[in-house]
Each structure stands twice: as C-alpha cells, then as structure tokens.
Design a protein around this motif. Structure first.
Motif, PDB file in Angstrom:
ATOM      1  N   THR A 369       0.709  -0.987  -0.041  1.00 31.89           N
ATOM      2  CA  THR A 369       0.016   0.068  -0.077  1.00 31.89           C
ATOM      3  C   THR A 369       0.926   1.187   0.055  1.00 31.89           C
ATOM      4  OG1 THR A 369      -0.236  -0.192   2.450  1.00 31.89           O
ATOM      5  CG2 THR A 369      -2.078  -1.360   1.175  1.00 31.89           C
ATOM      6  N   SER A 370       1.585   1.682   1.221  1.00 34.59           N
ATOM      7  CA  SER A 370       1.892   2.986   1.314  1.00 34.59           C
ATOM      8  C   SER A 370       3.420   3.158   0.634  1.00 34.59           C
ATOM      9  CB  SER A 370       1.880   3.489   2.667  1.00 34.59           C
ATOM     10  OG  SER A 370       2.558   2.814   3.386  1.00 34.59           O
ATOM     11  N   GLN A 371       4.051   1.762   0.898  1.00 35.00           N
ATOM     12  CA  GLN A 371       5.499   1.889   0.736  1.00 35.00           C
ATOM     13  C   GLN A 371       5.819   2.212  -0.675  1.00 35.00           C
ATOM     14  OE1 GLN A 371       8.549   1.250   2.994  1.00 35.00           O
ATOM     15  NE2 GLN A 371       6.522   2.125   4.147  1.00 35.00           N
ATOM     16  N   ALA A 372       5.113   1.711  -1.709  1.00 34.54           N
ATOM     17  CA  ALA A 372       5.315   2.180  -2.857  1.00 34.54           C
ATOM     18  C   ALA A 372       5.191   3.621  -3.275  1.00 34.54           C
ATOM     19  CB  ALA A 372       4.528   1.185  -3.835  1.00 34.54           C
ATOM     20  N   TYR A 373       4.133   4.065  -2.765  1.00 34.00           N
ATOM     21  CA  TYR A 373       4.008   5.647  -2.985  1.00 34.00           C
ATOM     22  C   TYR A 373       5.075   6.382  -2.230  1.00 34.00           C
ATOM     23  CZ  TYR A 373      -0.554   4.264  -4.824  1.00 34.00           C
ATOM     24  OH  TYR A 373      -1.646   3.661  -5.700  1.00 34.00           O
ATOM     25  N   GLN A 374       5.473   5.836  -1.175  1.00 35.29           N
ATOM     26  CA  GLN A 374       6.534   6.616  -0.298  1.00 35.29           C
ATOM     27  C   GLN A 374       7.945   6.522  -0.919  1.00 35.29           C
ATOM     28  OE1 GLN A 374       6.376   8.517   2.366  1.00 35.29           O
ATOM     29  NE2 GLN A 374       5.289   7.253   4.164  1.00 35.29           N
ATOM     30  N   PHE A 375       8.286   5.704  -1.708  1.00 36.49           N
ATOM     31  CA  PHE A 375       9.238   5.498  -2.472  1.00 36.49           C
ATOM     32  C   PHE A 375       9.110   6.348  -3.778  1.00 36.49           C
ATOM     33  CE2 PHE A 375      11.713   3.457  -5.968  1.00 36.49           C
ATOM     34  CZ  PHE A 375      12.794   3.295  -5.452  1.00 36.49           C
ATOM     35  N   GLY A 376       7.913   6.510  -4.282  1.00 34.88           N
ATOM     36  CA  GLY A 376       7.612   7.214  -5.394  1.00 34.88           C
ATOM     37  C   GLY A 376       7.555   8.829  -5.293  1.00 34.88           C
ATOM     38  N   LEU A 377       7.701   9.143  -3.824  1.00 35.07           N
ATOM     39  CA  LEU A 377       7.729  10.561  -3.647  1.00 35.07           C
ATOM     40  C   LEU A 377       9.093  11.053  -3.645  1.00 35.07           C
ATOM     41  CD1 LEU A 377       5.684  10.927  -0.517  1.00 35.07           C
ATOM     42  CD2 LEU A 377       5.102  11.795  -2.705  1.00 35.07           C
ATOM     43  N   ARG A 378      10.066  10.140  -3.989  1.00 36.64           N
ATOM     44  CA  ARG A 378      11.689  10.625  -4.273  1.00 36.64           C
ATOM     45  C   ARG A 378      11.683  11.151  -5.582  1.00 36.64           C
ATOM     46  NH1 ARG A 378      14.770   5.169  -2.179  1.00 36.64           N
ATOM     47  NH2 ARG A 378      14.063   4.999  -0.135  1.00 36.64           N
ATOM     48  N   HIS A 379      12.647  12.222  -5.916  1.00 37.60           N
ATOM     49  CA  HIS A 379      13.007  12.990  -6.922  1.00 37.60           C
ATOM     50  C   HIS A 379      11.715  13.486  -7.827  1.00 37.60           C
ATOM     51  CE1 HIS A 379      16.899  11.074  -5.798  1.00 37.60           C
ATOM     52  NE2 HIS A 379      16.243   9.822  -5.915  1.00 37.60           N
ATOM     53  N   LEU A 380      10.748  14.203  -7.162  1.00 37.73           N
ATOM     54  CA  LEU A 380       9.681  14.452  -7.816  1.00 37.73           C
ATOM     55  C   LEU A 380       9.584  15.298  -9.056  1.00 37.73           C
ATOM     56  CD1 LEU A 380       7.318  15.534  -4.969  1.00 37.73           C
ATOM     57  CD2 LEU A 380       6.976  13.418  -6.420  1.00 37.73           C
ATOM     58  N   ARG A 381      10.723  15.959  -9.311  1.00 33.31           N
ATOM     59  CA  ARG A 381      10.995  16.550 -10.468  1.00 33.31           C
ATOM     60  C   ARG A 381      11.479  16.040 -11.676  1.00 33.31           C
ATOM     61  NH1 ARG A 381      10.888  22.260 -10.236  1.00 33.31           N
ATOM     62  NH2 ARG A 381      12.166  22.226 -11.775  1.00 33.31           N
ATOM     63  N   SER A 382      11.863  14.817 -11.420  1.00 33.28           N
ATOM     64  CA  SER A 382      12.453  13.797 -12.420  1.00 33.28           C
ATOM     65  C   SER A 382      11.304  13.005 -13.261  1.00 33.28           C
ATOM     66  CB  SER A 382      13.367  12.967 -11.980  1.00 33.28           C
ATOM     67  OG  SER A 382      13.749  12.005 -12.984  1.00 33.28           O
ATOM     68  N   ALA A 383      11.209  13.492 -14.440  1.00 34.93           N
ATOM     69  CA  ALA A 383      10.194  12.775 -15.047  1.00 34.93           C
ATOM     70  C   ALA A 383      10.707  11.274 -15.626  1.00 34.93           C
ATOM     71  CB  ALA A 383       9.881  13.686 -16.407  1.00 34.93           C
ATOM     72  N   ASP A 384      12.128  11.358 -15.813  1.00 34.23           N
ATOM     73  CA  ASP A 384      12.684  10.026 -16.136  1.00 34.23           C
ATOM     74  C   ASP A 384      12.492   8.989 -15.193  1.00 34.23           C
ATOM     75  OD1 ASP A 384      13.609  11.091 -18.566  1.00 34.23           O
ATOM     76  OD2 ASP A 384      15.549  11.585 -17.585  1.00 34.23           O
ATOM     77  N   PHE A 385      12.470   9.435 -13.878  1.00 35.58           N
ATOM     78  CA  PHE A 385      12.205   8.494 -12.977  1.00 35.58           C
ATOM     79  C   PHE A 385      10.658   7.737 -12.744  1.00 35.58           C
ATOM     80  CE2 PHE A 385      11.797   7.623  -7.911  1.00 35.58           C
ATOM     81  CZ  PHE A 385      12.672   6.485  -7.909  1.00 35.58           C
TER      82      PHE A 385
END
Length: 863
Positions: A369-385
């Motif tokens: 649930t939350s862990q995938a979204y927590q990881f996805g909050l890294r490098h928010l400005r990077s579209a490549d990520f």
C-alpha cells in the motif's frame, strides 16, 4: 522434559551432539530431515538448560526455619540498591535486596546465603535534622555494603485464590526466598565489601543517571524519565501507572524492546553519517545497546531485543536477506534454549507476538500500500524516474506536479513541489502509524485479555500519538544526559525537547486514559475463544503475503476476532440451583462472594490494608478482581460494604469500577472523607446506593436476605467501628448462612437477647419484619457462620455461637498477623459447638455450597 523427565546431564549433551551430527550429514541430502534433527538438538539443549536452572535456583538452605515469628539478628550484604520513597505512615522507606551471611537467634546460629528483600523504614521521630532544622534524607545503602540488623523473617506468601499473582514465584525468579523489615535506627553498617566489582560499577552508573535525570527535569517529569529511559520505576505513582495501563501505552513507561529499537536506529544512523563502515557502525550499535541493557538491568525483554538486534545486524553484514521474521525466529530459539520456561511467560509472548504482528502482517500490508507511494515521492522533479515506477505511482507523481503548478507563484516551483510532496508524505506516514498500531493492538487483544483482563479500547489512537513522540523522547533525553555530564547548561535545549515530548505523551495518555470507556475490563476468555483468537492471528499472518483479496480477508478476520474477544461475555463458573458463599483470601481482611441459586452475584467487602494505613497495593485490583475474572465473572449485581474499616472498604472503589453493580448496599457509615468519596463515586457510576438496617428482608435471586444489624437508630461516631457492621442472614430453603462482619459481643448480645423494631417502608421494595424476642434464637440458627472480626476474642461469645448452632464456620484472617487472630478461645468455642472451622490463612479461598438441605465445602486449591 527437563522438568518432568530427569536424566543425567551427560545424556542430554550426547543426545544434542548426536542430533547435530546426524543433521550435518543430511543437510545436503534431505533438508527437511536435517531441519527436524536440528530442532531435536535444540530440544535436548533446552532440557539441559531447564535442569541446570533448577539446580542453581534460589534455595533457603534452612533459613526459613528462622521465619517463625521470633526476632533474628541478620548479617547480610546488599545485592541490589533501592530508592528512598515517602511512606504511608508519614516517614520514609527504602527496599533493598540483600544476601544473608549469618542468622542468629539466641543459641541458634546458621551461616547461610539466602536472598532476602528488606524494607527499611524511618518514622518522622527517627529522622535527623541539620543545624538549620531541615530534615536530612534517609541514608541510602549501597551495593556490597555489609549490614547487621534485628528483624522478624517471614516467607513470601501468595493469596491462595484462583487467578492470583504468583508473588512467591516472582521473588524466587529474582533469588528472594524471605522478607523482612527493620527500623533505620537498628541497622548497623559493618566494615568490608562483599560482591562483584562489575555489578558495583553498574549500580553506580545507574544511580548517577537517576541523579542526573532529577537534576535536569522537574520531580514529576523526572519520575517518568526514570521509568522510560533507565528503567527506575520507584518514583511512579499508582495513578500514573493506571493511566498508562488504561490507555494501552504502559510499554512506553517501562524500558522495553522499543527503547532498544529507537536507540539502535539513532546510533546506527549517526555512525553512518560519520562515514564509518557498516561493520564498525553495526559493532558500535550492538555495543552501546548492550551497555544500555546492562545499565538499566530490567531483565529479559531488553536482552531479547539486543539479541534480535545482534542477529539482524549480523546477517546484514553477511549480505543475507534482512528478514524481520528470520531474526525473530533465531532470537526466539536462542532465548528458549537459554531459558525454556520463558515461553510460558506473558513477557516473552507479548514481545514476540508484537514483533510477529509487525513483521508478518504490518510489513507486507504496508509494502503493498503506502511503501510504493512513499518510494515514489523521491525525485519528484525527475520525469525519467516516472518510467521506473508502477503506473499508479507514476500517475500520483504527475498529479502532484499539476497541483504544485497551481500553488501561488511566489512560492516558486521547487518550493511548491516540496510542500506538496511533504504533505503527501505526512498523510502516508499517519496512515502507516495507524495501520501498525491497529494491527498490533488486534494481535495483542488475546494475551492482554488473558493476562491483564484489559481490552485496550484506546490503544490505537493512544499509541499512534505516543509512539512517535517516544521516538523523539529517547534520543533527546539521551543527548541531554550525555551533555549534562559535560556542562549542565549545554543539556538544557535537548532536555526541553525531551520534556515537550514527554508532556505530549502524558497529555495523550491522561486525555484518552481518562475516558470512561478506557476502564473496560474483561474476564478470562473461554478456551474456545483462546483457540479461535490464536488461529485468527496465524491465518492473518499467512494471508498477509497472498493476493490483496486474501490480505483483506485476513485483516477482517483478525479485527472481527479481536472484537469478539473483547466484547464476548463468557459463561461464569457457577453451580446452578445452589447458594454459594466463597471466602476470598485477602489476608487480614474480609471479602465474600455470594452466588444465589438463580445465578445472581453479591460481593461483600473487598479487603484492604490493615489499621487504616496508606498503601499503594490495591486489594480490589490485585486480589479480588483477578479471582472474579478467573471465574469469568464480568458483572456483579450487588456490592455490599459491611462497615468502613480499611480492611473491608479498601478494595471497594476498584471493584465498583471494574464490575459496575446495579446496587451498592451499605449499613451505618460514619461521615468520613473516604466514605463520602466512595458514595459519591458510586453515584457517579450510576450505581444505586441502598442503606439497610435491622428488620430489612430482601428477596434476591431465589434466596432470602435478612438484616439483623445495625439498628435503624444506630448512632455512628466520627470514625468507623466494628459494631457498625451490617449483619445479614441468607436463607435458601432449609439451609442458611449468617454473615457477621466484624460485629462484637455488644451486637451479638443484642441480637440474642432482643427482638427487632418494626416498621414499614412503603417506598422501598424491601420489607421489614416484626420479630419477637422468643423467635430470635431460631432466626439466628444457621448452618454456616462467617465468624466475626477474624476470630477475635471481642466477638463469637458463647451465647451467640450457641444461638447460631453452626455446623460449619469460616474465618477470614491473615497468616502470621500481629493481632493473634484467630484467638484460641474462639476456636475452642466453635469446636465445642461441633462446627467444622475453615480459615483462609490455612486453606486459602473456601467455597460453601448450600443446596437447601446440606452444606458442601470445597477448597479452591483442590479444584
């Protein structure tokens, strides 16, 4: 096997080596067989450990022969220091654990090493004062000091009721086999030191930390800091303990595995930021946590956490999978080999079940649930990520960028995106805390109900707020203590942060723990409930790793079972169609449980401290309630207070709170502060207070209750008296019981010689009988007599016993009491009348069953 099938130690050793060799042989051939053989090796090792611990367990070696009521001169040395506390009698006291060297009583002399818990007290008249007239503190006795003092030794005693706490076993686990007390003026310090230099250093460090805590924080905050940081609970008040217990946050108030986890995280993080290698960071973390466990000396829970931490960091260095469950399993097996009996203890079960729930249920749930979204909050400005993430996480990142673009332009693009990301991170963190708290509370419902009879209704919100604050409290308080040894002003800032965290915790605890719903208590669950609850936890752990639908089913099953365990009302242990009277063992006091033929319950008195002294020991919570819960009684119909002496009224307050009766029966009560407070509390709970006097007759659950005393016109004094006692006779068909309270000869003579006044009370459901003097003797006649005033010579006159003509008698009395109860002449009168007499000091809790014709006694210890 180690306890019940003794074998020579060499047998166990050879069996272990044989199984290990066989397992090594099959490990590359048949893994499952090697696994079984490995478990077998652990089994034999544990059996050997059980026999070894039994052999080195505490032994009195003849010392208990001196616990005969005679004064003994004890020569001993201190093995564990205590703290000075205010005593209930106005003076001060401290408790020490000591080891005897010599016991002397006249010509009797014994050189023996036996554990003794010593209470040293000083009355105000014993205190010393300095030149300014200020009272000097009591002298603290240090580890290794040799002492000589006179005392009366006594063996530890359990309350002999089903469900009672095993106090004797608890002391035995700490090496204590005897108890004693002595005045400070009679304690002589002898020259020399006896003990271990390392333990002396530990005691000194512990003492220094406590002093530093009291220098950095106020007295109220320091008491909590002592308990939460260094494991010193001597300064905690009963009210504080109760607040944390009611809110389900008591684990915060004691040094536990959570403290080790927080300390390890902070230390490891700091070491890695200092660019130390993984090996050095892990080694220093384990060393500091080991030192912390050594200094706090709170026992197995902390050492179990250190063991788990060592296993976890060790396999991490070997590049093995960092599985919480594997570390937990290895630590559990290690603990069980060293101390196999710990498996049956509440501490072991709560420790491992809580981490089990975290690792086997909460972790996989959060990972999906939350862990995938927590990881996805890294490098928010990077579209490549975005392209490396699951579609739903990438979509969230796009949405956050769009929201950030609509924020006011003066924030700037980077700041807007950072604020939005921080907000989502905060929401997800709150979800994770609530999820972990809820799952752990659900998993712990069963052991909390079984061991502590609590349904921690407020546990989820309380822990969701208190645990994160503890994560701030531990490192800031540790930093404050460290800086305090360098320069006290340097420690002020972290001390303020720690105090703010502490105030947040206590505010949460008192706010949520103060709610009436937090007082919800539960009786012992039925066997079927225990089995179903345990299965639900196991099923939830298995399903947590399956598909989402199975995960939801497992969580729903766990939640439903937890609710059922908390809300289900078990069937009480009662005999149908008979009148039961049980004398509960409360020491030198009274407490009687009456169960009517129709199953209605009535509790008369609830024990308490003797002589009106102040005591932190709550007889209602620690003695009477556990017995009722053990019998699966969750509610009482009526509670009765015979009179207001402390050994009868002491536990009533807690019994009213725990069992919420419909009515509270009282007789003649003096207008004292404690009586007014109790009556006011009963009214606030919605309990109807009913006053009874002689002549009252009440039908109650298929039996008849008749009141003989006090008279309607009875005049109370400023303080409670024995003759205020409510005397009642219970009648069921042709069998009856007379309950005398503490009534003395004056009341007995009046009941025998006089009739009772008449009158009607049309406003009450009770009726008033008119009895002629000639009939009173027949009304007093009873099969069972609850002997008055603990068998004192002031009660049980010959005329009264002859009028009652009991066939059975029960005396509620404390073992080795200082009053000499029961008196020999009382026992002789009962014997001459032909009554078979039972005593709670010798027999423990005793039940009498009246079927309408006969009386059948039964000892609780023989059930």
């Amino acid at each position: 096997m180690g306890a019940y099938a003794w074998r020579p130690p060499l047998w166990w050793v050879l069996a272990t080596l044989g199984f290990l060799a066989a397992g090594a042989y099959y490990v590359s051939r048949r893994v499952w067989l090697a696994f079984v053989l490995g478990l077998g090796a652990l089994f034999f090792t544990g059996a050997l450990a059980i026999q070894a611990s039994t052999a080195r367990g505490p032994s009195d070696d003849g010392a208990l022969a001196f616990a005969d009521g005679e004064e003994v001169v004890v020569t001993a040395h201190v093995t564990h220091e205590g703290q000075i506390r205010e005593a209930g009698f106005g003076g001060t006291r401290q408790f020490l654990d000591i080891e005897t060297e010599e016991l002397t009583n006249g010509d009797r002399r014994l050189v023996v090493r036996a554990g003794l818990r010593l209470g040293i007290y000083a009355k105000e008249s014993d205190q010393e004062y300095d030149e300014s007239g200020t009272r000097m503190p009591m002298r603290m006795f240090r580890y290794g000091e040799r002492l000589r003092f006179p005392a009366k030794l006594r063996a530890p005693r359990n309350f002999r009721n089903p469900g009672a706490f095993d106090y004797r076993g608890y002391l035995a686990d700490h090496g204590i086999v005897m108890l004693a007390s002595s005045k400070i003026t009679k304690v002589e310090v002898l020259p020399g030191f006896v003990g271990n230099r390392v333990e002396r250093m530990r005691e000194g460090v512990h003492r220094s930390l406590v002093r530093k805590i009291h220098a950095l924080w106020s007295a109220e905050d320091a008491a909590l800091m002592d308990a939460a940081v260094v494991g010193e609970s001597a300064f905690l008040t009963p009210a504080t303990r109760l607040d944390f217990q009611r809110s389900g946050t008591y684990h915060i108030l004691v040094v536990s595995g959570m403290n080790v986890s927080i300390l390890a995280f902070v230390v490891f993080w700091v070491m890695r930021r200092l660019r130390l290698s993984d090996f050095l960071a892990s080694l220093l973390t384990v060393m500091l946590c080991t030192a912390y466990a050594f200094v706090t000396d709170v026992g197995p829970p902390v050492w179990r956490a250190v063991l788990m931490l060592t296993v976890y960091l060790g396999v991490r260095l070997l590049y093995r999978g960092r599985s919480v469950l594997n570390a937990l399993g290895a630590a559990a097996l290690g603990v069980m080999v060293v101390d196999p009996k710990s498996f049956l203890g509440a501490s072991f079960q709560l420790t491992f079940l809580s981490v089990w729930a975290l690792g086997a249920i909460a972790v996989p749930v959060l990972e999906r649930t939350s862990q995938a979204y927590q990881f996805g909050l890294r490098h928010l400005r990077s579209a490549d990520f975005d392209r490396t993430l699951p579609p739903q996480v990438a979509q969230l990142r796009l949405d956050l960028r769009m929201i950030a673009e609509r924020l006011p332009q003066w924030l700037g693009g980077r700041a807007s995106l950072a604020i939005v990301g921080a907000g989502v991170h905060g929401v997800l963190s709150v979800y994770e805390v609530l999820c972990v708290s809820a799952l752990m509370q659900c998993a712990l419902v069963l052991p909390m109900a079984y061991y502590f009879h609590r349904a921690t209704v407020m546990g989820i919100p309380a822990n969701a707020l208190a645990v994160p604050l503890t994560g701030i409290l531990m490192p800031t308080s540790a930093l404050a203590l460290g800086l305090g040894y360098v320069w006290l002003p340097l420690a002020k800032l972290p001390a303020l942060l720690a105090a703010a965290s502490l105030h947040g915790i206590t505010g949460t605890v008192r706010g949520l723990g103060g709610l009436r719903i937090a007082d919800y208590r539960v009786p012992l669950p039925e066997t079927s409930t225990i089995v179903i609850g345990a299965c639900a936890v196991g099923i939830a752990m298995v399903l947590a790793w399956q598909r989402r639908a199975f995960v939801l089913c497992g969580i729903a099953l766990l939640a439903a079972t937890s609710l059922w365990v908390s809300a289900a009302v078990p069937r009480p242990h009662m005999r149908a169609g008979v009148l039961e009277v049980t004398a509960i063992d409360v020491g030198q006091g009274d407490s009687l449980l009456v169960v009517s033929p129709q199953g209605k319950t009535l509790l008369i008195d609830a024990g308490g401290p003797v002589g009106g002294q102040q005591s932190e020991f709550d007889f209602g919570e620690n003695v009477v309630s556990p017995y009722l819960w053990e019998r699966r009684i969750s509610h009482l119909d009526v509670v009765v207070l015979s009179h207001a002496h402390s050994d009868h009224i002491g536990g009533i307050h807690t019994v009213l709170k725990n069992f919420r009766p419909r009515e509270f029966w009282v007789g003649a009560l003096p207008e004292t502060a404690s009586v007014r407070a109790l009556l006011s509390y009963a009214t606030s709970l919605g309990i109807r207070v009913v006053r009874h006097s002689d002549g009252d007759s009440i039908e109650f659950g298929g039996m008849q209750v008749r009141v003989f005393s006090p008279p309607l016109e009875w005049q109370t004094s400023s303080q409670p008296r024995n003759n205020d006692s409510l005397v009642m006779r219970l009648q069921y068909k042709d069998s009856s019981v007379l309950l005398e309270g503490d009534a003395e000869r004056v009341v007995e003579q009046r009941m025998v010689a006089q009739g009772e006044s008449s009158g009607d009370d049309p406003t009450s459901r009770k009726t008033r009988d008119v009895t002629h003097p000639a009939e009173i003797a027949n009304l007093l006649k009873s099969d069972l007599l609850k002997v008055g005033h603990h068998g004192s010579a002031t009660s049980s006159s010959w005329e009264f016993i002859h009028a009652v003509q009991p066939r059975w008698a029960i005396i509620s009395v404390g073992r080795g009491n200082s009053f000499g109860h029961p008196r020999l002449e009382t026992l002789q009168r009962l014997e001459q009348e032909g009554a078979a007499t039972y005593r709670t000091d010798l027999n423990g809790a005793v039940s009498f069953y009246l079927d309408g014709h006969t009386v059948s006694p039964q000892l609780a210890c023989l059930r």
